[in-house]
Design a protein around this motif. Structure first.
Motif, PDB file in Angstrom:
ATOM      1  N   PHE A 189       0.826  -1.207   0.000  1.00 34.44           N
ATOM      2  CA  PHE A 189       0.000   0.000   0.000  1.00 34.44           C
ATOM      3  C   PHE A 189       0.858   1.255   0.000  1.00 34.44           C
ATOM      4  O   PHE A 189       0.401   2.322  -0.411  1.00 34.44           O
ATOM      5  N   ALA A 190       2.105   1.141   0.450  1.00 34.94           N
ATOM      6  CA  ALA A 190       3.035   2.266   0.328  1.00 34.94           C
ATOM      7  C   ALA A 190       3.263   2.584  -1.143  1.00 34.94           C
ATOM      8  O   ALA A 190       3.295   3.748  -1.546  1.00 34.94           O
ATOM      9  N   SER A 191       3.397   1.542  -1.959  1.00 38.82           N
ATOM     10  CA  SER A 191       3.556   1.731  -3.400  1.00 38.82           C
ATOM     11  C   SER A 191       2.326   2.406  -4.002  1.00 38.82           C
ATOM     12  O   SER A 191       2.443   3.320  -4.833  1.00 38.82           O
ATOM     13  N   ILE A 192       1.139   1.985  -3.571  1.00 38.12           N
ATOM     14  CA  ILE A 192      -0.106   2.555  -4.084  1.00 38.12           C
ATOM     15  C   ILE A 192      -0.238   4.024  -3.684  1.00 38.12           C
ATOM     16  O   ILE A 192      -0.572   4.880  -4.512  1.00 38.12           O
ATOM     17  N   LEU A 193       0.042   4.329  -2.416  1.00 41.15           N
ATOM     18  CA  LEU A 193      -0.090   5.706  -1.931  1.00 41.15           C
ATOM     19  C   LEU A 193       0.926   6.628  -2.603  1.00 41.15           C
ATOM     20  O   LEU A 193       0.617   7.779  -2.918  1.00 41.15           O
TER      21      LEU A 193
END
Length: 343
Positions: A189-193
């Protein structure tokens, strides 16, 4: 499961063909046993080599391709040691291309020539490097972190194979997305954010997603610092663009004592959280998922909601039940679709 099959289709094809041929040969020999001599089945097996030659060749080609990709030079551009024994590696590799939520296999020959371990990419596709966060969770990861902590030793050589796809790649296909990360499970989710931050920077009008709910559950306060700067940047970006409501994130601390709670209570009126320094206050305990899903269903009565989890099985079981419970029987109304990453 579907993504695994896509990423290992050579192996799956080989296994299916091999099992199918063995079943066929066994049944064929059993039916003809009475009419043939006692060595019929033996000759049948020895003569079946031509049937399995093609899948064996395909399997060997896949192994060679993966070996070639893993041997391409990987340049480590930055090493960061985070609290709670988490190592961040930023790397470059010729021809490397990724999507949000994907993962790679990593090998460190100086530790083990044969051990390959999967790690989710924490960088965004828009960045000029790719990164992973590695938490100490076993002999291999502890030895790797120890090797990078030695200041006066050469940086260990790293081999990378991938990237490979996961369910999180589909996050931008939903109007509303619910992201749930537990501990180091926050990495996809770090990649998504990060990717969202870049999309807002370049005013990407093709972004289908209109609302994101992000839940991060941690046992210790130090873990929140892994992506503290990212959340701070997102807060500022949303305010400047007038899209404060786009990202609704909640941080939950499950490992705490009375001193932390008392300190947080005394400073509750401050503009920023005493634990993380963010504007969003940290909650103590675990989320009340029924309340959260009920609120989301009420706020988006006609939306398709994608729920993405990277966490333990017990949490997956709870979220799957909530997705079923709060999805409307009417297909024109709110529908929750559950997606789980391996933890």
């Amino acid at each position: 499961m579907g993504n695994w099959v896509v990423n290992h289709w050579f192996s799956v094809l080989f296994l299916v063909v091999w099992l199918g041929l063995n079943v066929f040969l066994f049944v064929d020999a059993f039916l003809k046993y009475e009419k043939a001599d006692k060595y019929y089945y033996t000759r049948k097996i020895l003569g079946s080599w031509k049937w399995i030659l093609a899948p064996v060749i395909l399997y060997i080609c896949e192994r060679i391709l993966r070996f070639y990709r893993s041997q391409q030079k990987v340049v480590i551009t930055k090493v960061v040691m985070h609290p709670s024994k988490v190592l961040e590696l930023q790397m470059n590799k010729r021809g490397f291309s990724m999507e949000v939520g994907q993962y790679i296999f990593v090998n460190c020959p100086s530790i083990s020539l044969l051990e390959w371990h999967p790690f989710t990419l924490t960088s965004a596709p828009e960045e000029d490097f790719f990164s992973i966060h590695i938490r100490a969770a076993g002999d291999w990861t502890e030895n790797l972190i120890r090797a990078f902590e030695q200041q006066y030793s050469p940086i260990p050589r790293i081999e990378v194979d991938g990237p490979f796809g996961t369910a999180s790649e589909d996050v931008f296909q939903y109007e509303v997305a619910v992201l749930v990360g537990a501990g180091i499970g926050v990495t996809p989710f770090a990649s998504i954010l990060k990717s969202i931050w870049y999309k807002f920077q370049c005013a990407d009008h093709n972004l289908k997603t209109k609302k994101i709910y992000f839940y991060w559950i941690c046992r210790e306060t130090g873990a929140f610092s892994w992506f503290n700067n990212l959340l701070t940047s997102l807060e500022q970006e949303m305010e400047e663009l007038g899209k404060v409501g786009f990202l609704n994130y909640r941080l939950f601390l499950t490992g705490w004592d009375s001193n932390i709670v008392g300190h947080a209570a005394l400073n509750f009126d401050k503009a920023t959280d005493i634990v993380t320094g963010l504007k969003q206050k940290t909650s103590f305990g675990r989320p009340m998922w029924d309340n959260e899903f009920s609120t989301i269903a009420t706020s988006h009565p006609k939306s398709v909601v994608g729920v993405f989890l990277c966490g333990p099985r017990t949490l997956a079981k709870s979220l799957r039940k909530c997705c079923h419970r709060y999805s409307s029987l009417d297909p024109r109304k709110v529908q929750f679709y559950f997606n789980k990453e391996n933890f």
